[in-house]
Motif scaffolding. Structure first.
Motif, short mmCIF file in Angstrom:
data_model
loop_
_atom_site.label_atom_id
_atom_site.label_comp_id
_atom_site.label_asym_id
_atom_site.label_seq_id
_atom_site.Cartn_x
_atom_site.Cartn_y
_atom_site.Cartn_z
N ASN A 1 -16.30 -9.15 1.33
CA ASN A 1 -17.33 -9.55 2.30
C ASN A 1 -16.77 -9.69 3.70
OD1 ASN A 1 -19.30 -9.64 0.33
ND2 ASN A 1 -19.10 -11.85 -0.04
N ALA A 2 -15.46 -10.00 3.77
CA ALA A 2 -14.79 -10.11 5.07
C ALA A 2 -14.36 -8.74 5.60
CB ALA A 2 -13.59 -11.03 4.96
N GLY A 3 -14.63 -7.68 4.81
CA GLY A 3 -14.27 -6.32 5.24
C GLY A 3 -12.88 -5.89 4.84
N ASP A 4 -12.21 -6.71 4.03
CA ASP A 4 -10.82 -6.42 3.65
C ASP A 4 -10.74 -5.73 2.30
OD1 ASP A 4 -9.80 -7.51 6.02
OD2 ASP A 4 -9.88 -9.54 5.18
N LEU A 5 -11.38 -4.56 2.21
CA LEU A 5 -11.39 -3.79 0.97
C LEU A 5 -9.99 -3.33 0.56
CD1 LEU A 5 -14.58 -1.61 1.62
CD2 LEU A 5 -14.41 -3.66 0.21
N TRP A 6 -9.10 -3.22 1.52
CA TRP A 6 -7.73 -2.81 1.25
C TRP A 6 -7.03 -3.74 0.25
CZ3 TRP A 6 -4.64 -6.87 2.39
CH2 TRP A 6 -5.09 -7.76 3.37
N PHE A 7 -7.51 -5.01 0.18
CA PHE A 7 -6.84 -5.97 -0.71
C PHE A 7 -7.02 -5.57 -2.17
CE2 PHE A 7 -6.33 -10.39 -2.55
CZ PHE A 7 -4.98 -10.48 -2.27
N LEU A 8 -8.08 -4.84 -2.48
CA LEU A 8 -8.28 -4.35 -3.85
C LEU A 8 -7.21 -3.33 -4.21
CD1 LEU A 8 -12.18 -3.92 -3.94
CD2 LEU A 8 -10.81 -5.99 -4.33
N ASP A 9 -6.82 -2.51 -3.22
CA ASP A 9 -5.73 -1.55 -3.44
C ASP A 9 -4.39 -2.26 -3.57
OD1 ASP A 9 -7.27 0.79 -3.46
OD2 ASP A 9 -7.32 0.85 -1.28
N VAL A 10 -4.20 -3.30 -2.78
CA VAL A 10 -2.98 -4.10 -2.88
C VAL A 10 -2.79 -4.62 -4.30
CG1 VAL A 10 -2.01 -6.36 -2.23
CG2 VAL A 10 -2.78 -4.79 -0.45
N LEU A 11 -3.90 -4.98 -4.94
CA LEU A 11 -3.85 -5.54 -6.30
C LEU A 11 -3.92 -4.47 -7.38
CD1 LEU A 11 -6.14 -8.65 -5.76
CD2 LEU A 11 -3.65 -8.58 -5.77
N LEU A 12 -3.85 -3.20 -6.96
CA LEU A 12 -3.76 -2.05 -7.88
C LEU A 12 -5.02 -1.83 -8.72
CD1 LEU A 12 -0.16 -2.85 -9.25
CD2 LEU A 12 -0.75 -1.57 -7.19
N LEU A 13 -6.17 -2.21 -8.20
CA LEU A 13 -7.40 -2.06 -8.96
C LEU A 13 -7.83 -0.59 -9.03
CD1 LEU A 13 -7.44 -5.13 -8.62
CD2 LEU A 13 -9.90 -4.99 -8.26
N SER A 14 -8.39 -0.22 -10.17
CA SER A 14 -8.90 1.14 -10.34
C SER A 14 -10.28 1.25 -9.68
CB SER A 14 -9.03 1.46 -11.83
OG SER A 14 -10.05 0.65 -12.42
N GLU A 15 -10.80 2.46 -9.58
CA GLU A 15 -12.11 2.66 -8.97
C GLU A 15 -13.21 1.94 -9.77
OE1 GLU A 15 -12.79 3.98 -6.04
OE2 GLU A 15 -10.63 4.24 -5.82
N ILE A 16 -13.09 1.95 -11.09
CA ILE A 16 -14.07 1.25 -11.93
C ILE A 16 -14.00 -0.25 -11.68
CG2 ILE A 16 -14.68 0.65 -14.31
CD1 ILE A 16 -13.75 3.45 -15.13
N LEU B 1 0.81 -1.22 0.00
CA LEU B 1 0.00 0.00 0.00
C LEU B 1 0.84 1.27 0.00
CD1 LEU B 1 -2.77 -1.07 2.55
CD2 LEU B 1 -2.95 -0.99 0.05
N GLU B 2 1.98 1.22 0.68
CA GLU B 2 2.79 2.43 0.84
C GLU B 2 3.88 2.59 -0.22
OE1 GLU B 2 4.25 2.75 4.87
OE2 GLU B 2 2.38 1.94 5.68
N VAL B 3 4.30 1.50 -0.81
CA VAL B 3 5.38 1.57 -1.80
C VAL B 3 4.88 1.18 -3.20
CG1 VAL B 3 7.66 0.74 -2.48
CG2 VAL B 3 7.14 1.14 -0.05
N VAL B 4 4.39 -0.04 -3.33
CA VAL B 4 4.01 -0.54 -4.66
C VAL B 4 2.84 0.26 -5.24
CG1 VAL B 4 3.26 -2.55 -6.00
CG2 VAL B 4 4.88 -2.84 -4.11
N LEU B 5 1.79 0.46 -4.45
CA LEU B 5 0.62 1.22 -4.93
C LEU B 5 1.00 2.65 -5.31
CD1 LEU B 5 -2.42 1.48 -5.50
CD2 LEU B 5 -2.74 2.00 -3.05
#
Length: 204
Positions: A184-199, A106-110
Protein backbone atom coordinates in the motif's frame (compact mmCIF):
# COMPACT_ATOMS: atom_id res chain seq x y z
CA UNK A 1 16.19 6.96 -9.68
CA UNK A 2 19.71 6.74 -11.06
CA UNK A 3 21.77 4.50 -8.82
CA UNK A 4 24.81 6.73 -9.01
CA UNK A 5 22.82 9.48 -7.24
CA UNK A 6 21.97 7.23 -4.30
CA UNK A 7 24.38 7.65 -1.42
CA UNK A 8 25.24 4.36 0.25
CA UNK A 9 25.71 4.23 4.01
CA UNK A 10 27.18 1.30 5.92
CA UNK A 11 26.13 2.55 9.36
CA UNK A 12 23.86 -0.51 9.67
CA UNK A 13 26.81 -2.24 11.36
CA UNK A 14 25.52 -0.69 14.59
CA UNK A 15 23.37 -3.81 14.85
CA UNK A 16 21.44 -6.46 12.92
CA UNK A 17 17.65 -6.41 13.36
CA UNK A 18 17.89 -5.14 16.98
CA UNK A 19 14.53 -6.67 17.87
CA UNK A 20 14.75 -6.42 21.67
CA UNK A 21 16.05 -2.87 21.57
CA UNK A 22 13.47 -1.73 19.03
CA UNK A 23 10.64 -3.31 21.02
CA UNK A 24 11.69 -1.20 24.00
CA UNK A 25 11.94 1.92 21.84
CA UNK A 26 8.53 1.48 20.19
CA UNK A 27 6.92 0.60 23.55
CA UNK A 28 7.98 4.03 24.78
CA UNK A 29 6.15 5.87 21.96
CA UNK A 30 2.79 7.10 23.27
CA UNK A 31 1.47 8.40 19.93
CA UNK A 32 2.76 7.28 16.53
CA UNK A 33 1.23 10.36 14.92
CA UNK A 34 3.04 12.71 17.32
CA UNK A 35 6.24 10.72 16.85
CA UNK A 36 6.13 10.97 13.06
CA UNK A 37 5.11 14.62 13.25
CA UNK A 38 8.25 15.26 15.29
CA UNK A 39 6.31 16.15 18.44
CA UNK A 40 7.45 13.22 20.56
CA UNK A 41 11.01 12.22 21.36
CA UNK A 42 12.18 9.04 23.08
CA UNK A 43 14.75 9.01 25.86
CA UNK A 44 17.82 6.88 25.15
CA UNK A 45 17.51 5.31 28.61
CA UNK A 46 14.67 3.07 27.37
CA UNK A 47 17.22 1.04 25.37
CA UNK A 48 17.96 -2.16 27.39
CA UNK A 49 21.76 -2.10 27.34
CA UNK A 50 24.14 -1.14 30.12
CA UNK A 51 26.63 1.36 28.72
CA UNK A 52 25.42 4.95 28.36
CA UNK A 53 27.30 5.34 25.09
CA UNK A 54 25.66 2.20 23.70
CA UNK A 55 22.20 3.43 24.72
CA UNK A 56 22.73 6.67 22.79
CA UNK A 57 24.27 4.97 19.76
CA UNK A 58 21.53 2.34 19.48
CA UNK A 59 18.75 4.84 20.11
CA UNK A 60 20.05 6.95 17.23
CA UNK A 61 20.27 3.92 14.93
CA UNK A 62 16.83 2.55 15.85
CA UNK A 63 15.28 5.98 15.41
CA UNK A 64 16.55 6.21 11.82
CA UNK A 65 15.12 2.81 10.97
CA UNK A 66 11.74 3.46 12.60
CA UNK A 67 11.39 6.83 10.88
CA UNK A 68 12.25 5.16 7.54
CA UNK A 69 9.30 2.76 7.96
CA UNK A 70 7.05 5.83 7.84
CA UNK A 71 3.85 3.90 8.44
CA UNK A 72 1.74 4.57 11.52
CA UNK A 73 -0.44 1.48 11.03
CA UNK A 74 2.59 -0.83 10.88
CA UNK A 75 4.13 0.69 13.97
CA UNK A 76 0.83 0.73 15.87
CA UNK A 77 0.48 -3.02 15.24
CA UNK A 78 4.16 -3.82 15.86
CA UNK A 79 3.89 -4.83 19.51
CA UNK A 80 0.89 -7.12 18.85
CA UNK A 81 2.67 -9.16 16.17
CA UNK A 82 4.65 -12.35 16.64
CA UNK A 83 8.43 -12.35 16.40
CA UNK A 84 8.42 -13.03 12.67
CA UNK A 85 6.01 -10.19 11.93
CA UNK A 86 8.11 -7.81 13.99
CA UNK A 87 11.29 -8.90 12.21
CA UNK A 88 9.67 -8.34 8.81
CA UNK A 89 8.85 -4.74 9.79
CA UNK A 90 12.36 -4.18 11.11
CA UNK A 91 13.99 -5.51 7.94
CA UNK A 92 11.61 -3.39 5.84
CA UNK A 93 12.83 -0.31 7.73
CA UNK A 94 16.46 -1.33 7.22
CA UNK A 95 15.96 -1.79 3.47
CA UNK A 96 14.25 1.60 3.23
CA UNK A 97 16.92 3.45 5.20
CA UNK A 98 19.88 1.56 3.74
CA UNK A 99 19.56 1.16 -0.06
CA UNK A 100 22.74 -0.91 -0.04
CA UNK A 101 20.90 -3.70 1.84
CA UNK A 102 17.89 -3.47 -0.47
CA UNK A 103 20.12 -3.67 -3.55
CA UNK A 104 22.12 -6.58 -2.11
CA UNK A 105 18.88 -8.50 -1.63
CA UNK A 106 17.62 -7.75 -5.14
CA UNK A 107 20.90 -8.03 -7.04
CA UNK A 108 22.59 -10.89 -5.20
CA UNK A 109 20.25 -12.89 -2.96
CA UNK A 110 17.24 -12.85 -5.32
CA UNK A 111 19.39 -13.76 -8.32
CA UNK A 112 20.98 -16.63 -6.42
CA UNK A 113 17.54 -17.88 -5.43
CA UNK A 114 16.28 -17.69 -9.01
CA UNK A 115 19.36 -19.60 -10.20
CA UNK A 116 18.84 -22.29 -7.53
CA UNK A 117 22.13 -21.27 -5.91
CA UNK A 118 21.29 -21.23 -2.20
CA UNK A 119 24.78 -20.77 -0.74
CA UNK A 120 25.36 -17.35 0.80
CA UNK A 121 28.62 -16.30 2.44
CA UNK A 122 30.06 -13.07 3.82
CA UNK A 123 32.17 -12.85 0.64
CA UNK A 124 28.98 -12.52 -1.42
CA UNK A 125 28.33 -9.23 0.35
CA UNK A 126 31.93 -8.02 0.34
CA UNK A 127 32.26 -8.73 -3.39
CA UNK A 128 29.00 -6.86 -3.97
CA UNK A 129 30.38 -3.90 -2.00
CA UNK A 130 33.62 -3.86 -4.00
CA UNK A 131 31.63 -3.81 -7.26
CA UNK A 132 29.60 -0.86 -6.03
CA UNK A 133 32.72 1.19 -5.28
CA UNK A 134 33.10 2.01 -8.98
CA UNK A 135 29.83 3.93 -8.84
CA UNK A 136 29.87 5.06 -5.22
CA UNK A 137 32.99 6.97 -4.18
CA UNK A 138 31.56 7.26 -0.66
CA UNK A 139 32.41 3.55 -0.23
CA UNK A 140 36.04 3.83 -1.28
CA UNK A 141 37.33 4.99 2.11
CA UNK A 142 35.97 1.97 3.97
CA UNK A 143 38.66 -0.31 5.41
CA UNK A 144 38.81 -4.03 4.59
CA UNK A 145 37.98 -4.79 8.22
CA UNK A 146 34.85 -2.63 8.03
CA UNK A 147 33.83 -4.19 4.71
CA UNK A 148 34.02 -7.65 6.27
CA UNK A 149 31.99 -6.49 9.27
CA UNK A 150 29.34 -5.14 6.87
CA UNK A 151 29.05 -8.62 5.37
CA UNK A 152 28.81 -10.26 8.78
CA UNK A 153 26.03 -7.94 9.95
CA UNK A 154 24.10 -8.17 6.67
CA UNK A 155 24.06 -11.98 6.89
CA UNK A 156 23.18 -11.84 10.60
CA UNK A 157 20.08 -9.84 9.62
CA UNK A 158 19.04 -12.67 7.30
CA UNK A 159 19.69 -15.27 9.99
CA UNK A 160 17.52 -13.32 12.46
CA UNK A 161 14.85 -12.95 9.79
CA UNK A 162 14.84 -16.69 9.10
CA UNK A 163 16.08 -16.29 5.52
CA UNK A 164 19.48 -17.85 6.13
CA UNK A 165 20.25 -21.09 7.94
CA UNK A 166 23.69 -22.68 7.92
CA UNK A 167 24.63 -20.37 5.03
CA UNK A 168 21.66 -21.60 2.96
CA UNK A 169 19.10 -19.13 1.61
CA UNK A 170 15.51 -19.99 2.44
CA UNK A 171 12.15 -18.25 2.48
CA UNK A 172 10.93 -16.87 5.77
CA UNK A 173 7.42 -17.05 7.17
CA UNK A 174 5.50 -14.01 5.95
CA UNK A 175 2.76 -11.89 7.49
CA UNK A 176 0.22 -10.90 4.85
CA UNK A 177 -0.85 -7.91 6.94
CA UNK A 178 2.69 -6.54 7.06
CA UNK A 179 3.29 -7.11 3.35
CA UNK A 180 -0.03 -5.52 2.38
CA UNK A 181 0.97 -2.39 4.24
CA UNK A 182 4.32 -2.38 2.42
CA UNK A 183 2.49 -2.74 -0.91
CA UNK A 184 0.00 0.00 0.00
CA UNK A 185 3.00 2.26 0.59
CA UNK A 186 4.16 1.49 -2.98
CA UNK A 187 7.07 -0.69 -1.88
CA UNK A 188 6.32 -3.72 -4.06
CA UNK A 189 10.06 -4.39 -4.28
CA UNK A 190 9.91 -5.76 -0.71
CA UNK A 191 8.05 -8.82 -2.02
CA UNK A 192 11.06 -9.55 -4.25
CA UNK A 193 13.40 -9.01 -1.32
CA UNK A 194 11.51 -11.79 0.48
CA UNK A 195 11.80 -14.08 -2.58
CA UNK A 196 8.06 -14.37 -3.15
CA UNK A 197 6.82 -16.09 -6.30
CA UNK A 198 4.33 -14.47 -8.68
CA UNK A 199 1.52 -16.59 -7.22
CA UNK A 200 2.46 -15.56 -3.67
CA UNK A 201 2.56 -11.91 -4.73
CA UNK A 202 -0.95 -12.15 -6.16
CA UNK A 203 -2.22 -13.64 -2.90
CA UNK A 204 -0.88 -10.63 -1.00
Amino acid sequence: MIEEKIKYSTAFTAGALLLRETEAYISAISSMKDFYDGNESIDHNVIPVNAESSKKRLKHEIEKRVIAINNERLLDSFLTLDKNGKNLILFYGICKHYPIIKHFMLEVVLKKWQNLDYELEVTDFTNFLYRKMDFHPELQKITEKSIYKCGQVALKMLVDLGMLKKNKIQKTVISNMVLRECCNAGDLWFLDVLLLSEIEKQEI
